[in-house]
Design a protein around this motif. Structure first.
Motif, PDB file in Angstrom:
ATOM      1  N   ALA A  45       0.824  -1.209   0.000  1.00 18.28           N
ATOM      2  CA  ALA A  45       0.000   0.000   0.000  1.00 18.28           C
ATOM      3  C   ALA A  45       0.859   1.262   0.000  1.00 18.28           C
ATOM      4  O   ALA A  45       0.547   2.237  -0.694  1.00 18.28           O
ATOM      5  CB  ALA A  45      -0.933  -0.006   1.212  1.00 18.28           C
ATOM      6  N   THR A  46       1.942   1.253   0.757  1.00 15.42           N
ATOM      7  CA  THR A  46       2.816   2.427   0.820  1.00 15.42           C
ATOM      8  C   THR A  46       3.454   2.713  -0.533  1.00 15.42           C
ATOM      9  O   THR A  46       3.494   3.866  -0.991  1.00 15.42           O
ATOM     10  CB  THR A  46       3.909   2.225   1.883  1.00 15.42           C
ATOM     11  OG1 THR A  46       3.302   1.983   3.159  1.00 15.42           O
ATOM     12  CG2 THR A  46       4.800   3.450   1.980  1.00 15.42           C
ATOM     13  N   VAL A  47       3.941   1.666  -1.186  1.00 17.44           N
ATOM     14  CA  VAL A  47       4.546   1.832  -2.515  1.00 17.44           C
ATOM     15  C   VAL A  47       3.525   2.381  -3.500  1.00 17.44           C
ATOM     16  O   VAL A  47       3.789   3.316  -4.257  1.00 17.44           O
ATOM     17  CB  VAL A  47       5.121   0.498  -3.014  1.00 17.44           C
ATOM     18  CG1 VAL A  47       5.552   0.612  -4.478  1.00 17.44           C
ATOM     19  CG2 VAL A  47       6.310   0.076  -2.152  1.00 17.44           C
ATOM     20  N   MET A  51       3.350   6.115  -5.605  1.00 16.65           N
ATOM     21  CA  MET A  51       3.735   5.985  -7.017  1.00 16.65           C
ATOM     22  C   MET A  51       3.193   7.140  -7.845  1.00 16.65           C
ATOM     23  O   MET A  51       3.803   7.554  -8.826  1.00 16.65           O
ATOM     24  CB  MET A  51       3.217   4.657  -7.590  1.00 16.65           C
ATOM     25  CG  MET A  51       4.057   3.453  -7.246  1.00 16.65           C
ATOM     26  SD  MET A  51       3.416   1.936  -8.009  1.00 16.65           S
ATOM     27  CE  MET A  51       3.701   2.297  -9.743  1.00 16.65           C
ATOM     28  N   HIS A  52       2.003   7.633  -7.477  1.00 19.34           N
ATOM     29  CA  HIS A  52       1.352   8.713  -8.224  1.00 19.34           C
ATOM     30  C   HIS A  52       1.169   8.345  -9.703  1.00 19.34           C
ATOM     31  O   HIS A  52       1.317   9.197 -10.591  1.00 19.34           O
ATOM     32  CB  HIS A  52       2.143  10.019  -8.104  1.00 19.34           C
ATOM     33  CG  HIS A  52       2.270  10.522  -6.701  1.00 19.34           C
ATOM     34  ND1 HIS A  52       1.263  11.197  -6.043  1.00 19.34           N
ATOM     35  CD2 HIS A  52       3.290  10.428  -5.807  1.00 19.34           C
ATOM     36  CE1 HIS A  52       1.652  11.505  -4.824  1.00 19.34           C
ATOM     37  NE2 HIS A  52       2.882  11.054  -4.647  1.00 19.34           N
ATOM     38  N   ASP A  53       0.852   7.096  -9.961  1.00 19.38           N
ATOM     39  CA  ASP A  53       0.683   6.649 -11.339  1.00 19.38           C
ATOM     40  C   ASP A  53      -0.138   5.366 -11.373  1.00 19.38           C
ATOM     41  O   ASP A  53      -0.272   4.667 -10.360  1.00 19.38           O
ATOM     42  CB  ASP A  53       2.054   6.407 -11.981  1.00 19.38           C
ATOM     43  CG  ASP A  53       2.001   6.477 -13.503  1.00 19.38           C
ATOM     44  OD1 ASP A  53       0.904   6.683 -14.053  1.00 19.38           O
ATOM     45  OD2 ASP A  53       3.062   6.317 -14.130  1.00 19.38           O
ATOM     46  N   PHE A 251      -4.541  -3.560  -7.606  1.00 19.97           N
ATOM     47  CA  PHE A 251      -3.634  -4.231  -8.540  1.00 19.97           C
ATOM     48  C   PHE A 251      -4.286  -4.394  -9.911  1.00 19.97           C
ATOM     49  O   PHE A 251      -3.630  -4.192 -10.944  1.00 19.97           O
ATOM     50  CB  PHE A 251      -3.216  -5.597  -7.997  1.00 19.97           C
ATOM     51  CG  PHE A 251      -2.272  -6.336  -8.890  1.00 19.97           C
ATOM     52  CD1 PHE A 251      -0.912  -6.063  -8.865  1.00 19.97           C
ATOM     53  CD2 PHE A 251      -2.740  -7.301  -9.779  1.00 19.97           C
ATOM     54  CE1 PHE A 251      -0.032  -6.731  -9.707  1.00 19.97           C
ATOM     55  CE2 PHE A 251      -1.868  -7.974 -10.622  1.00 19.97           C
ATOM     56  CZ  PHE A 251      -0.517  -7.695 -10.588  1.00 19.97           C
ATOM     57  N   TYR A 252      -5.567  -4.739  -9.932  1.00 19.38           N
ATOM     58  CA  TYR A 252      -6.258  -4.931 -11.209  1.00 19.38           C
ATOM     59  C   TYR A 252      -6.331  -3.623 -11.992  1.00 19.38           C
ATOM     60  O   TYR A 252      -6.050  -3.582 -13.197  1.00 19.38           O
ATOM     61  CB  TYR A 252      -7.666  -5.475 -10.966  1.00 19.38           C
ATOM     62  CG  TYR A 252      -8.413  -5.810 -12.228  1.00 19.38           C
ATOM     63  CD1 TYR A 252      -8.160  -6.997 -12.918  1.00 19.38           C
ATOM     64  CD2 TYR A 252      -9.365  -4.940 -12.757  1.00 19.38           C
ATOM     65  CE1 TYR A 252      -8.838  -7.311 -14.083  1.00 19.38           C
ATOM     66  CE2 TYR A 252     -10.043  -5.238 -13.927  1.00 19.38           C
ATOM     67  CZ  TYR A 252      -9.781  -6.431 -14.584  1.00 19.38           C
ATOM     68  OH  TYR A 252     -10.457  -6.726 -15.751  1.00 19.38           O
ATOM     69  N   ILE A 253      -6.685  -2.535 -11.301  1.00 20.18           N
ATOM     70  CA  ILE A 253      -6.767  -1.245 -11.978  1.00 20.18           C
ATOM     71  C   ILE A 253      -5.387  -0.771 -12.404  1.00 20.18           C
ATOM     72  O   ILE A 253      -5.219  -0.192 -13.488  1.00 20.18           O
ATOM     73  CB  ILE A 253      -7.458  -0.215 -11.063  1.00 20.18           C
ATOM     74  CG1 ILE A 253      -8.925  -0.604 -10.865  1.00 20.18           C
ATOM     75  CG2 ILE A 253      -7.343   1.194 -11.630  1.00 20.18           C
ATOM     76  CD1 ILE A 253      -9.681   0.283  -9.911  1.00 20.18           C
ATOM     77  N   MET A 254      -4.368  -1.017 -11.582  1.00 16.69           N
ATOM     78  CA  MET A 254      -2.999  -0.665 -11.973  1.00 16.69           C
ATOM     79  C   MET A 254      -2.595  -1.427 -13.228  1.00 16.69           C
ATOM     80  O   MET A 254      -1.989  -0.851 -14.149  1.00 16.69           O
ATOM     81  CB  MET A 254      -2.024  -0.990 -10.838  1.00 16.69           C
ATOM     82  CG  MET A 254      -0.561  -0.752 -11.196  1.00 16.69           C
ATOM     83  SD  MET A 254       0.601  -1.146  -9.868  1.00 16.69           S
ATOM     84  CE  MET A 254       0.385  -2.929  -9.757  1.00 16.69           C
TER      85      MET A 254
END
Length: 268
Positions: A45-47, A51-53, A251-254
């Motif tokens: 979650a922190t990473v 990330m802002h992306d 994760f899926y949306i990323m």
């Protein structure tokens, strides 16, 4: 091996046990799993938060819950459903208005207190195992005194659940208009799980019926209290389930945003 200690007045002596604990089972396994599970989730979650992306899928209006609501100047305009009101500094999460309240809600949750007190603070690590600290002052001093703010954190979590619900509603879009895909299913599973966890909170149960003296005079509140009480028995399971749904949804949306694969579409 034990020895006996003499007590005044000729009372029956008490066994002096030198061993830290007489438990022979794997009492350390549950705290270890908790450390691994919570540690892995916090790391991920922190990473992702910094990330802002890869948080927005423009074609289908998918917004990851880790960035909802997106309110900094670095947010994409179409993803900022409530405006961009904060500066776009890297150190400021894009969902900075809600993340502190969500963190407070989880940290002060009755189940999570038990989990991280045992796993990270060894206070105590398990039943019949001595506390890892010499003294204990309860939750009466800084910083643990803020655990008493759990009820107010619940109010904020309820508002945030409403925001996540609105995000899931807005996601029924496609380039052709209304659309429905696997991403919508994942978003709604996460929203339903978050509502179940939020409503199963002990504070919610107290708010619903804790001060009622006559349930018969308040039938609506009584039925809601009964519903919340049933959820409350699954509060621990819901706490872990929502960690899983949050991470999987993000994760899926990323993956879609990074174009690792496409969304499975059922309609448009």
């Amino acid at each position: 091996m034990t020895t006996t200690a003499t007590r005044p007045g000729g009372a029956r002596p008490r066994a002096a046990i030198a061993a830290r604990t007489l438990r022979t089972d794997r009492w350390w396994f549950a705290p270890l799993i908790t450390v691994i599970g919570l540690g892995a989730w916090v790391t991920y979650a922190t990473v992702r938060v910094f990330m802002h992306d890869f948080y927005w899928v423009a074609d289908y209006h998918y917004l990851t819950p880790f960035y909802s609501p997106c309110v900094t100047q670095t947010c994409l305009p179409e993803a900022a459903h409530f405006g961009r009101v904060l500066p776009g500094w890297w150190i400021i999460p894009d969902a900075a208005l809600t993340l502190p309240f969500l963190l407070l809600f989880r940290l002060t949750c009755y189940y999570y207190r038990k989990a991280y007190y045992r796993a990270f603070w060894l206070s105590p690590p398990a039943c019949a195992v001595p506390d890892g600290h010499e003294t204990y002052s309860g939750e009466t001093r800084f910083p643990l005194i803020f655990q008493n703010a759990h009820r107010y954190a619940f109010y904020a979590a309820a508002v945030i659940s409403l925001i996540n619900t609105w995000d899931a509603v807005l996601a029924f879009r496609s380039p052709e208009g209304f659309g429905f895909g696997l991403g919508n299913v994942i978003l709604w599973i996460n929203v339903i799980a978050l509502w179940a966890y939020t409503l199963s909170c002990h504070s919610c149960r107290h708010i619903a019926g804790g001060r009622l003296k006559h349930f018969s005079k308040h039938p609506v509140r009584y039925r809601f209290w009964t519903f919340v009480s049933k959820l409350n028995t699954r509060h621990m399971q819901l706490a872990w389930i929502t960690l899983g749904t949050l991470a999987f949804t993000d994760f899926y949306i990323m993956a879609l945003s990074a174009e690792w694969f496409g969304d499975l579409r059922f309609i448009n």
